[in-house]
Design a protein around this motif. Sequence first.
Motif, PDB file in Angstrom:
ATOM      1  N   ALA A  24       0.760  -0.913  -0.083  1.00  0.00           N
ATOM      2  CA  ALA A  24       0.137   0.266  -0.341  1.00  0.00           C
ATOM      3  C   ALA A  24       1.190   0.888   0.492  1.00  0.00           C
ATOM      4  CB  ALA A  24      -1.727  -0.276   1.306  1.00  0.00           C
ATOM      5  N   SER A  25       0.536   2.265  -0.808  1.00  0.00           N
ATOM      6  CA  SER A  25       1.448   3.623  -0.906  1.00  0.00           C
ATOM      7  C   SER A  25       0.351   4.328  -0.801  1.00  0.00           C
ATOM      8  CB  SER A  25       2.001   3.871  -1.738  1.00  0.00           C
ATOM      9  OG  SER A  25       1.013   3.552  -2.963  1.00  0.00           O
ATOM     10  N   GLY A  26       0.682   5.982  -0.427  1.00  0.00           N
ATOM     11  CA  GLY A  26       0.273   7.191  -0.829  1.00  0.00           C
ATOM     12  C   GLY A  26      -0.282   7.524   0.477  1.00  0.00           C
ATOM     13  N   SER A  27      -1.099   8.295   0.409  1.00  0.00           N
ATOM     14  CA  SER A  27      -1.416   8.690   1.415  1.00  0.00           C
ATOM     15  C   SER A  27      -2.173   7.750   3.147  1.00  0.00           C
ATOM     16  CB  SER A  27      -2.795   9.861   1.751  1.00  0.00           C
ATOM     17  OG  SER A  27      -3.268  10.437   2.263  1.00  0.00           O
ATOM     18  N   ILE A  28      -1.528   7.659   3.849  1.00  0.00           N
ATOM     19  CA  ILE A  28      -1.929   6.562   4.678  1.00  0.00           C
ATOM     20  C   ILE A  28      -1.504   6.633   5.814  1.00  0.00           C
ATOM     21  CG2 ILE A  28      -1.679   3.668   4.870  1.00  0.00           C
ATOM     22  CD1 ILE A  28      -0.477   3.488   2.778  1.00  0.00           C
ATOM     23  N   PHE A  29      -2.935   6.795   7.479  1.00  0.00           N
ATOM     24  CA  PHE A  29      -2.191   7.021   8.418  1.00  0.00           C
ATOM     25  C   PHE A  29      -1.954   6.389   8.760  1.00  0.00           C
ATOM     26  CE2 PHE A  29      -1.760  10.238  11.490  1.00  0.00           C
ATOM     27  CZ  PHE A  29      -2.455   9.660  12.933  1.00  0.00           C
ATOM     28  N   ASN A  30      -2.847   4.930   9.077  1.00  0.00           N
ATOM     29  CA  ASN A  30      -3.030   3.863   9.805  1.00  0.00           C
ATOM     30  C   ASN A  30      -4.228   2.711   8.908  1.00  0.00           C
ATOM     31  OD1 ASN A  30      -2.976   2.582  12.461  1.00  0.00           O
ATOM     32  ND2 ASN A  30      -4.983   2.077  12.020  1.00  0.00           N
ATOM     33  N   ILE A  31      -3.160   1.727   8.681  1.00  0.00           N
ATOM     34  CA  ILE A  31      -4.021   0.551   8.362  1.00  0.00           C
ATOM     35  C   ILE A  31      -4.541  -0.618   9.041  1.00  0.00           C
ATOM     36  CG2 ILE A  31      -3.795  -1.592   6.120  1.00  0.00           C
ATOM     37  CD1 ILE A  31      -1.620  -0.229   5.039  1.00  0.00           C
ATOM     38  N   TYR A  32      -5.428  -0.635   8.498  1.00  0.00           N
ATOM     39  CA  TYR A  32      -6.362  -1.831  10.008  1.00  0.00           C
ATOM     40  C   TYR A  32      -6.170  -2.652   9.358  1.00  0.00           C
ATOM     41  CZ  TYR A  32      -8.851   2.808  12.140  1.00  0.00           C
ATOM     42  OH  TYR A  32      -8.552   3.607  12.779  1.00  0.00           O
ATOM     43  N   ALA A  33      -7.276  -3.652   9.151  1.00  0.00           N
ATOM     44  CA  ALA A  33      -7.458  -5.134   8.234  1.00  0.00           C
ATOM     45  C   ALA A  33      -6.977  -5.231   7.312  1.00  0.00           C
ATOM     46  CB  ALA A  33      -8.713  -5.710   8.602  1.00  0.00           C
ATOM     47  N   MET A  34      -6.325  -5.793   6.380  1.00  0.00           N
ATOM     48  CA  MET A  34      -5.920  -6.536   5.291  1.00  0.00           C
ATOM     49  C   MET A  34      -5.807  -7.696   4.967  1.00  0.00           C
ATOM     50  SD  MET A  34      -2.242  -4.760   5.539  1.00  0.00           S
ATOM     51  CE  MET A  34      -2.076  -4.094   4.209  1.00  0.00           C
ATOM     52  N   ARG A  35      -6.883  -8.038   3.904  1.00  0.00           N
ATOM     53  CA  ARG A  35      -7.202  -9.086   3.035  1.00  0.00           C
ATOM     54  C   ARG A  35      -6.250  -9.657   2.158  1.00  0.00           C
ATOM     55  NH1 ARG A  35     -10.694  -5.798   4.431  1.00  0.00           N
ATOM     56  NH2 ARG A  35     -12.282  -5.448   6.612  1.00  0.00           N
ATOM     57  N   TRP A  36      -6.986 -10.269   2.073  1.00  0.00           N
ATOM     58  CA  TRP A  36      -7.179 -11.672   0.638  1.00  0.00           C
ATOM     59  C   TRP A  36      -8.032 -12.440  -0.320  1.00  0.00           C
ATOM     60  CZ3 TRP A  36      -2.487 -10.207  -2.898  1.00  0.00           C
ATOM     61  CH2 TRP A  36      -1.629 -10.409  -2.607  1.00  0.00           C
ATOM     62  N   TYR A  37      -8.198 -11.895  -0.950  1.00  0.00           N
ATOM     63  CA  TYR A  37      -9.902 -12.453  -1.758  1.00  0.00           C
ATOM     64  C   TYR A  37      -9.735 -13.343  -3.286  1.00  0.00           C
ATOM     65  CZ  TYR A  37     -12.833  -9.778   0.952  1.00  0.00           C
ATOM     66  OH  TYR A  37     -13.464  -8.562   1.543  1.00  0.00           O
ATOM     67  N   ARG A  38      -9.729 -13.877  -4.066  1.00  0.00           N
ATOM     68  CA  ARG A  38      -9.717 -14.281  -4.597  1.00  0.00           C
ATOM     69  C   ARG A  38     -11.046 -14.634  -5.923  1.00  0.00           C
ATOM     70  NH1 ARG A  38      -8.311 -20.565  -3.590  1.00  0.00           N
ATOM     71  NH2 ARG A  38     -10.110 -21.479  -2.353  1.00  0.00           N
ATOM     72  N   GLN A  39     -10.488 -14.433  -6.785  1.00  0.00           N
ATOM     73  CA  GLN A  39     -11.890 -15.035  -7.870  1.00  0.00           C
ATOM     74  C   GLN A  39     -11.360 -15.536  -8.959  1.00  0.00           C
ATOM     75  OE1 GLN A  39     -14.149 -11.237  -8.976  1.00  0.00           O
ATOM     76  NE2 GLN A  39     -16.092 -12.643  -9.649  1.00  0.00           N
ATOM     77  N   ALA A  40     -12.013 -16.639  -9.498  1.00  0.00           N
ATOM     78  CA  ALA A  40     -11.895 -17.773 -10.401  1.00  0.00           C
ATOM     79  C   ALA A  40     -13.221 -17.687 -11.568  1.00  0.00           C
ATOM     80  CB  ALA A  40     -12.231 -19.150 -10.203  1.00  0.00           C
ATOM     81  N   PRO A  41     -12.623 -17.622 -12.282  1.00  0.00           N
ATOM     82  CA  PRO A  41     -13.721 -17.901 -13.929  1.00  0.00           C
ATOM     83  C   PRO A  41     -15.216 -18.791 -13.365  1.00  0.00           C
ATOM     84  CG  PRO A  41     -11.951 -18.188 -15.012  1.00  0.00           C
ATOM     85  CD  PRO A  41     -11.901 -18.205 -13.103  1.00  0.00           C
ATOM     86  N   GLY A  42     -16.415 -17.994 -13.520  1.00  0.00           N
ATOM     87  CA  GLY A  42     -17.386 -17.820 -13.270  1.00  0.00           C
ATOM     88  C   GLY A  42     -17.951 -17.405 -11.895  1.00  0.00           C
ATOM     89  N   ASN A  43     -16.989 -17.524 -11.301  1.00  0.00           N
ATOM     90  CA  ASN A  43     -17.024 -17.922  -9.409  1.00  0.00           C
ATOM     91  C   ASN A  43     -17.343 -16.150  -9.150  1.00  0.00           C
ATOM     92  OD1 ASN A  43     -17.304 -20.127 -10.131  1.00  0.00           O
ATOM     93  ND2 ASN A  43     -15.800 -20.807  -8.671  1.00  0.00           N
ATOM     94  N   GLN A  44     -18.188 -16.031  -8.409  1.00  0.00           N
ATOM     95  CA  GLN A  44     -18.427 -14.481  -7.011  1.00  0.00           C
ATOM     96  C   GLN A  44     -17.055 -14.562  -5.892  1.00  0.00           C
ATOM     97  OE1 GLN A  44     -21.358 -15.047  -4.463  1.00  0.00           O
ATOM     98  NE2 GLN A  44     -23.091 -13.692  -5.484  1.00  0.00           N
ATOM     99  N   ARG A  45     -16.539 -13.472  -5.816  1.00  0.00           N
ATOM    100  CA  ARG A  45     -15.402 -13.388  -5.073  1.00  0.00           C
ATOM    101  C   ARG A  45     -14.766 -14.281  -4.106  1.00  0.00           C
ATOM    102  NH1 ARG A  45     -12.498  -7.645  -5.966  1.00  0.00           N
ATOM    103  NH2 ARG A  45     -13.025  -8.175  -7.892  1.00  0.00           N
ATOM    104  N   GLU A  46     -14.385 -14.974  -3.243  1.00  0.00           N
ATOM    105  CA  GLU A  46     -14.117 -15.298  -1.974  1.00  0.00           C
ATOM    106  C   GLU A  46     -12.894 -14.717  -1.537  1.00  0.00           C
ATOM    107  OE1 GLU A  46     -13.609 -19.144  -1.421  1.00  0.00           O
ATOM    108  OE2 GLU A  46     -12.101 -19.962  -2.970  1.00  0.00           O
ATOM    109  N   LEU A  47     -13.482 -14.546   0.169  1.00  0.00           N
ATOM    110  CA  LEU A  47     -13.438 -14.280   1.585  1.00  0.00           C
ATOM    111  C   LEU A  47     -11.510 -14.838   1.397  1.00  0.00           C
ATOM    112  CD1 LEU A  47     -11.648 -12.589   2.993  1.00  0.00           C
ATOM    113  CD2 LEU A  47     -13.091 -12.608   4.902  1.00  0.00           C
TER     114      LEU A  47
END
Length: 125
Positions: A24-47
Amino acid sequence: QVQLVESGGGLVQPGGSLTLSCAASGSIFNIYAMRWYRQAPGNQRELVATITSGVGTNYADSVKGRFTISRDNAKNTVYLRMNSLKPEDTAVYYCNADIASDRLTYSQGRATAYWGQGTQVTVSS
């Protein structure tokens, strides 16, 4: 403005490993939670995985024991170490972070959710 940039995706054989990074870059004072999601073709994005500012972690059942999420607060970066990869892990992986851009926003307990552009992970022989 805040940007999240992922890297580390690619083609790997079943049983192999990859490590994704998201900075992460730019105007940042604090970062709370960070996550990874994924999305396979034809599927919804999942956490896939979450790491809090207190470094508590949570994983989707499908990746428990194989994936590890971590963060380096000094570098504003989150990682996803993926071991024992399976063909069903093939997807575009996105990072997501809740960020307070300035002291005022942080003092009010507010944050904005930002997304990266995604990185392709393909697991195939």
